[in-house]
Write an enzyme that holds these catalytic residues in place. Structure first.
Site, PDB file in Angstrom:
ATOM      1  N   GLU A 177      49.304  91.356 -39.203  1.00  0.00           N
ATOM      2  CA  GLU A 177      48.478  91.482 -40.412  1.00  0.00           C
ATOM      3  C   GLU A 177      47.527  92.677 -40.350  1.00  0.00           C
ATOM      4  O   GLU A 177      46.312  92.537 -40.500  1.00  0.00           O
ATOM      5  CB  GLU A 177      47.749  90.160 -40.673  1.00  0.00           C
ATOM      6  CG  GLU A 177      48.753  89.044 -40.918  1.00  0.00           C
ATOM      7  CD  GLU A 177      48.138  87.680 -41.194  1.00  0.00           C
ATOM      8  OE1 GLU A 177      46.948  87.631 -41.517  1.00  0.00           O
ATOM      9  OE2 GLU A 177      48.863  86.684 -41.078  1.00  0.00           O
ATOM     10  N   ASN A 198      38.769  90.362 -38.832  1.00  0.00           N
ATOM     11  CA  ASN A 198      39.382  89.310 -39.636  1.00  0.00           C
ATOM     12  C   ASN A 198      40.644  88.719 -39.011  1.00  0.00           C
ATOM     13  O   ASN A 198      41.311  87.899 -39.633  1.00  0.00           O
ATOM     14  CB  ASN A 198      39.723  89.825 -41.042  1.00  0.00           C
ATOM     15  CG  ASN A 198      38.489  90.214 -41.823  1.00  0.00           C
ATOM     16  OD1 ASN A 198      38.381  91.328 -42.305  1.00  0.00           O
ATOM     17  ND2 ASN A 198      37.544  89.299 -41.924  1.00  0.00           N
ATOM     18  N   HIS A 416      52.713  71.368 -46.537  1.00  0.00           N
ATOM     19  CA  HIS A 416      51.980  72.361 -45.752  1.00  0.00           C
ATOM     20  C   HIS A 416      51.688  71.838 -44.354  1.00  0.00           C
ATOM     21  O   HIS A 416      51.170  70.733 -44.200  1.00  0.00           O
ATOM     22  CB  HIS A 416      50.663  72.741 -46.450  1.00  0.00           C
ATOM     23  CG  HIS A 416      49.950  73.850 -45.740  1.00  0.00           C
ATOM     24  ND1 HIS A 416      48.692  73.723 -45.202  1.00  0.00           N
ATOM     25  CD2 HIS A 416      50.354  75.107 -45.439  1.00  0.00           C
ATOM     26  CE1 HIS A 416      48.352  74.867 -44.618  1.00  0.00           C
ATOM     27  NE2 HIS A 416      49.340  75.717 -44.742  1.00  0.00           N
ATOM     28  N   HIS A 486      53.975  81.224 -41.992  1.00  0.00           N
ATOM     29  CA  HIS A 486      52.884  82.214 -41.965  1.00  0.00           C
ATOM     30  C   HIS A 486      52.492  82.431 -40.509  1.00  0.00           C
ATOM     31  O   HIS A 486      52.737  81.579 -39.661  1.00  0.00           O
ATOM     32  CB  HIS A 486      51.707  81.737 -42.804  1.00  0.00           C
ATOM     33  CG  HIS A 486      51.941  81.991 -44.270  1.00  0.00           C
ATOM     34  ND1 HIS A 486      51.020  82.599 -45.076  1.00  0.00           N
ATOM     35  CD2 HIS A 486      53.022  81.742 -45.036  1.00  0.00           C
ATOM     36  CE1 HIS A 486      51.524  82.703 -46.304  1.00  0.00           C
ATOM     37  NE2 HIS A 486      52.741  82.187 -46.310  1.00  0.00           N
ATOM     38  N   GLU A 511      45.746  87.104 -49.364  1.00  0.00           N
ATOM     39  CA  GLU A 511      44.528  86.409 -48.929  1.00  0.00           C
ATOM     40  C   GLU A 511      43.446  87.369 -48.437  1.00  0.00           C
ATOM     41  O   GLU A 511      42.258  87.106 -48.601  1.00  0.00           O
ATOM     42  CB  GLU A 511      44.869  85.393 -47.835  1.00  0.00           C
ATOM     43  CG  GLU A 511      45.450  86.042 -46.586  1.00  0.00           C
ATOM     44  CD  GLU A 511      46.034  85.033 -45.580  1.00  0.00           C
ATOM     45  OE1 GLU A 511      46.406  83.938 -46.001  1.00  0.00           O
ATOM     46  OE2 GLU A 511      46.108  85.367 -44.392  1.00  0.00           O
TER      47      GLU A 511
HETATM   48  C1  NOJ Z   1      46.899  81.401 -43.044  1.00  0.00           C
HETATM   49  C2  NOJ Z   1      47.891  81.523 -44.136  1.00  0.00           C
HETATM   50  O1  NOJ Z   1      48.375  82.836 -44.229  1.00  0.00           O
HETATM   51  C3  NOJ Z   1      47.217  81.101 -45.414  1.00  0.00           C
HETATM   52  O2  NOJ Z   1      48.073  81.303 -46.505  1.00  0.00           O
HETATM   53  C4  NOJ Z   1      46.792  79.665 -45.298  1.00  0.00           C
HETATM   54  O3  NOJ Z   1      46.089  79.292 -46.455  1.00  0.00           O
HETATM   55  C5  NOJ Z   1      45.902  79.455 -44.083  1.00  0.00           C
HETATM   56  N1  NOJ Z   1      46.486  80.025 -42.919  1.00  0.00           N
HETATM   57  C6  NOJ Z   1      45.670  77.985 -43.820  1.00  0.00           C
HETATM   58  O4  NOJ Z   1      46.834  77.414 -43.298  1.00  0.00           O
HETATM   59 CA    CA Z   2      47.893  84.900 -42.690  1.00  0.00          CA
END
Ligand code: NOJ
Ligand code: CA
Length: 712
Positions: A177, A198, A416, A486, A511
């Site tokens: 990232e 971050n 999730h 992710h 994000e």
């Molecule tokens: C990182 C993920 O990229 C994001 O999309 C998610 O909301 C958070 N982790 C929480 O799982």
């Molecule tokens: Ca992420």
């Protein structure tokens, strides 16, 4: 006399060897002859290859080899035992994808090598020449003197022929990232990217880059280096040697042992790939990476349907609500210990509101994050094993009821699982968690791996995690569950073999715009991503933010694009699951939302109409099971005009085009939400000039006229 005799014998021997060598194939060309790979051994028996494009050398003499923990390196002293050549020309169908049919056409050369001295270890190299690039991999065949390989380094060299312009992210062992940097090859300074505040985990031990890494030569040729079929091996970064304009493989390691890969023979490594294109857009159209993977091993995956989705997600990133419940639990009873904030996002009521909205707007899925117990102990905790529970809901979330309600409305829940990188806890619960999903008819899960990997000492991109990610996909398939990971391992085309590998993050996603301390993703980010990260495979970028400035939540952050660009991303960034990521209230009443309602998610055909890396790109895609086409164009921080030729449309059809483009005064900083929407009739052969403003873009839907579609 004796001397003459011995010279004659030597000469004869030499002749015999050279005749034999001449019969060996040592070079192959791609089906249309544009790309050639040559193989040879140096005088000391070091294997090397070189690559030509249009008869020009583009990868100069580059050596191949291995270092082992417990044995001498395999670098020289090799001889060729034999070579063989094959060709394949097949067409296979993607169960979902950027296109329906994929042509897999290549010439292959297998070179069998053996050490001239004991222990006479053997290694074979498979080279493939395609019209869109070349690839090679090593095979360690079954052999007498080697049964297990403890590889401490792979020494695959890529010798460049100039100081190319490179779009790169650092060779981080723990995360992809990062923002891309654009520099000359000799100016790559990966370690300068260390410790971004971050990133919950990051480790950049070398001046190396991650793949795909894309380059442009002075002559205007485009090259992208990556790997395909990464299975039971560790991820490859590429170490930069600026003096020699050369890169060498640098495998991701582990703190728990000195070797980087442990394998029992026989085995083969992932493919090392070089995509080669005269036009930047051809890199995106290339199917080299998926072609290098094994065919589908899951017979039927019709249970997974590509879909758009909304969800309880952006609101947590904005700080409107939280993942955690905000109370503590003791023996099954939740008590308000004074910390309860009442802002928990994943409530039954909120989930139903998203279901209602999705049902109304042609959106098939709803993701709910923060539904399960454990979030109170998520980021920043060392002891994360045993914390997350993937079957137990918080008290204000009734999973069964949400599923039931969704079914009534024709909307499927997306599960999730944030693992917090505590892999043993997740592995223990996978069967029960996926069985629960199957019993509820939930067919996809977004997984997450935020933080340092547990067990300690492992990295996200090492062999341990490669196996964890791959085993997860294989296990999930047994329960008809598809994975959108992710903080994943990079995509290497395994979606061909396991098509329940639907999407992943593995880049700086949307994000970051909500909270990054460096101001979020700059406008050039996605025009780079399309030619780098996207070559690896589908991206869960989560586009569609309409409330671009969100000042009511965060004054110092914003999305650095116009709203028209947010629409364009549904076409430009490919994924079979595509989120409409903003809060419901930001879509209600906005006419631009019509594009998100209409846009397809599964494609018959894809055409990259134009583009330059880091500047702009326009992509047209034809929907499967309809005659509709969609076009998306995005630009960086510069405004520019592009001409779209509608040559790609089907003959003899009239389309109603709805065009969503930047208004005259749109600008990602000063006026990001201004948008013009206009409708017109379009036919094949017509063309149109379209202006994209700073950080802007455009989106066009083209629906066939007369099928209930007309200009409104
Ligand atoms: C990182 C993920 O990229 C994001 O999309 C998610 O909301 C958070 N982790 C929480 O799982
Ligand atoms: Ca992420």
């Amino acid at each position: 006399m004796n001397r003459i005799k011995s010279i004659t014998i030597l000469g004869f021997l030499f002749l015999a060897v050279s005749c034999h060598q001449e019969k060996l194939v040592k070079s192959i060309s791609s089906p249309n002859s544009i790309n050639t790979v040559e193989f040879n051994l140096s005088s000391s028996g070091t294997p090397y290859y070189l690559v030509k494009h249009n008869n020009n050398t583009i990868i100069d003499t580059s050596s191949l080899g291995f270092e082992f923990e417990d044995q001498p390196a395999m670098k020289n002293g090799l001889k060729i035992l034999g070579t063989s050549k094959n060709t394949l020309n097949e067409t296979w169908e993607m169960p979902w994808g950027e296109q329906l049919n994929v042509n897999n056409h290549y010439t292959e050369m297998v070179v069998q090598l053996e050490e001239t001295k004991v222990p006479r270890r053997q290694v074979n190299v498979y080279f493939r020449a395609y019209d869109d690039g070349i690839a090679f991999r090593y095979e360690f065949p079954e052999q007498k003197n080697l049964s297990e390989a403890l590889i401490s380094e792979e020494n695959t060299q890529f010798n460049l022929i100039g100081d190319h312009t490179v779009w790169w992210i650092p060779g981080d062992w723990d995360i992809y990232e990062h923002l891309y940097s654009t520099t000359k090859f000799t100016k790559i300074k990966a370690k300068a990217k260390a410790n971004h505040e971050n990133l919950a985990s990051t480790y950049i031990p070398e001046n190396a880059v991650n793949t795909p890494v894309t380059m442009k030569t002075e002559d205007g040729l485009y090259l992208s280096f990556h790997e395909a079929s990464l299975v039971d091996y560790s991820g490859m970064t590429l170490k930069i040697d600026p003096e020699n304009t050369s890169m060498t493989s640098n495998l991701v390691g582990s703190e728990n042992q000195d070797y980087k890969v442990k394998r029992t023979l026989p085995f083969h490594t992932p493919w090392r790939t070089i995509q080669i294109a005269d036009r930047a857009g051809d890199l995106i159209e290339s199917k080299l990476i998926v072609n290098l993977n094994e065919p589908n091993k899951l017979a039927d995956i019709s249970w997974f349907k590509p879909t758009k989705y909304t969800g309880i997600w952006w609101e947590m990133h904005l700080g409107k609500s939280t993942w955690d419940y905000g109370m503590t639990q003791d023996m099954g009873t939740w008590t308000n210990d004074g910390n309860a904030h009442g802002r928990h996002g994943a409530t039954t009521e909120n989930a139903k509101a998203f279901i209602d909205f999705s049902a109304k707007n042609n959106i098939g899925g709803v993701l709910v994050e923060g539904w399960n117990t454990g979030w109170e102990h998520w980021i920043g905790f060392e002891d994360r094993e045993g914390v997350f529970d993937f079957v137990t809901s918080y008290p204000d979330y009734d999973l069964e009821e949400v599923v039931r309600y969704g079914k009534e409305k024709g909307v499927e829940l997306i599960m999730h699982h944030e693992t917090s990188a505590a892999t043993e806890t997740y592995e223990k619960q996978q069967d029960t968690a996926y069985a629960l999903m199957q019993s509820l008819g939930i067919h996809s899960v977004k997984t997450g791996y935020v933080g340092k990997i547990l067990p300690k000492g492992e990295y996200h991109h090492g062999q341990y995690m490669v196996n964890h990610y791959n085993n997860t996909v294989i296990k999930a398939a047994k329960y008809q569950v598809a994975i959108n990971a992710h903080e994943p391992i990079k995509a290497t085309g395994l979606r061909r073999t396991y098509p329940n590998t639907i999407s992943r993050e593995g880049l700086r996603g949307q994000e970051f715009n909500a909270w990054a301390s460096d101001g979020g993703n700059p406008p050039e980010h996605l025009p780079i991503v399309a030619f780098t990260r996207m070559l690896a495979g589908p991206i869960d970028f989560t586009p569609g933010i309409f409330n671009i400035k969100f000042n009511e939540y965060k004054k110092n952050n914003q999305v650095n694009t116009t709203i028209a660009q947010q629409l364009a991303l549904y076409v430009v960034i490919y994924s079979p699951v595509q989120m409409a990521a903003d809060l419901i209230e930001h879509y209600e009443g906005n006419p631009a939302f019509q594009f998100i309602k209409d846009v397809g998610v599964d494609w018959q055909e894809t055409k990259v109409l134009n583009g330059e890396i880091g500047d702009f790109v326009t992509i047209a895609r034809k929907e499967r099971n309809s005659e509709n086409w969609f076009v998306g164009g995005i630009t960086d921080e510069n405004s520019r005009e592009v001409t779209i030729n509608f040559d790609f449309l089907d003959d003899n059809r009239t389309y109603i085009a709805s065009m969503y483009r930047d208004a005259d005064d749109s600008h990602y900083e000063t006026n990001p939400i201004a948008i013009e929407i206009e409708q017109m009739e379009i036919k094949k052969g017509m063309s149109k000039k379209i202006k994209m403003n700073e950080g802007g873009g455009f989106a066009i839907s083209l629906m066939e006229k007369n099928k209930g579609v007309g200009i409104k």
